[in-house]
Design an enzyme around this catalytic site. Structure first.
Site: not given
Length: 266
Positions: A159, A173
């Protein structure tokens, strides 16, 4: 003569066999799009899912409509034994794997780090980091030429959060995806001589339900859209196209790469 004929038939069958891809977290979002595009491009498809059998079945139906053999394996990537079993089930049902897409992941509920619950952080790290490592390790074992396989590819889903840090949302995250970036580099170099290419794709803001389902931040996409240079949210199919590119022979000299698919953000 009969023996030679049988050998020829066996060789032809091997040559005509469709490549097999295993996609973790393939019942929804990016994973589901990768599965359906792979099926349309000539792959047989195995997906893993943790709890939503109905969503997995819908993905299988779409894959089979494209002419692919497809199956779903239930399990939790954070559990080593589940990972081994799911790989076993995929190979028993479809034959030797040629590609693995390491996609399963969660964000956890959005908040500043100081307000995050320990369980939120632990679940994210268990799935996104430990789970990804279990999957990558098993993929390396199953694809290895040194172990008798034919080689193949591993594509890790990272990501752009790894470089943005996701402050006030979920820095844990972002940290988990930083681990994926490191995993990709290390595995690519470790496996380059073993017939296995390892790359990553780093999506930016993408139209999936992970924000509502995992983070609880329903308005996040529209709130952040003005910060995307292309001024739009990505489609999961756009991520899938890049994953399929990295799996294909056209990317045969690419390993250790991390391709951002983010509309210019990150």
């Amino acid at each position: 003569k009969l023996g030679r004929s049988n050998m020829r038939e066996g060789f032809d069958a091997m040559q005509s066999r469709r490549p097999v891809v295993l996609i973790t977290g393939g019942s929804r979002g990016i994973g589901a799009s990768v599965a359906q595009l792979a099926a349309a491009r000539g792959y047989d498809v195995a997906i893993t899912y943790r709890s939503e059998r109905g969503a997995a079945e819908r993905v299988l139906e779409a894959c089979r409509a494209s002419g692919a053999a497809a199956l779903a394996c239930q399990g939790d990537v954070a559990v080593e034994a589940d990972v081994v079993r799911m790989f076993d089930e995929a190979e028993a049902g479809l034959g030797p794997l040629s590609h693995v897409v390491n996609n399963a992941g969660v964000t956890g509920r959005s908040s500043p780090l100081a307000e995050a619950a320990a369980e939120t952080i632990r679940t994210c790290i268990d799935i996104n980091v430990l789970g990804a490592i279990w999957v990558a390790r098993e993929a390396a074992r199953r694809l290895s030429r040194k172990r008798g396989a034919a080689g193949g590819t591993i594509v890790n889903i990272s990501s752009v959060a790894a470089s943005l840090g996701s402050p006030n949302e979920y820095v844990w995250y972002a940290a988990s995806k930083g681990a994926i970036d490191s995993l990709t580099i290390g595995m690519a170099r470790e496996l380059a001589g073993d017939g296995i290419r390892v790359n990553a794709v780093s999506p930016g803001m993408t139209k999936t339900d992970i924000h509502e389902r995992s983070s609880g931040d329903v308005g996040r996409m529209e709130r952040l859209r003005p910060f995307i240079p292309m001024n739009r949210i990505g489609e999961p199919e756009e991520i899938a196209e890049v994953v399929l590119f990295l799996m294909a022979d056209g990317a045969s000299y690419i390993t250790g790469a991390n391709l951002p698919v983010s509309g210019g953000r990150g």
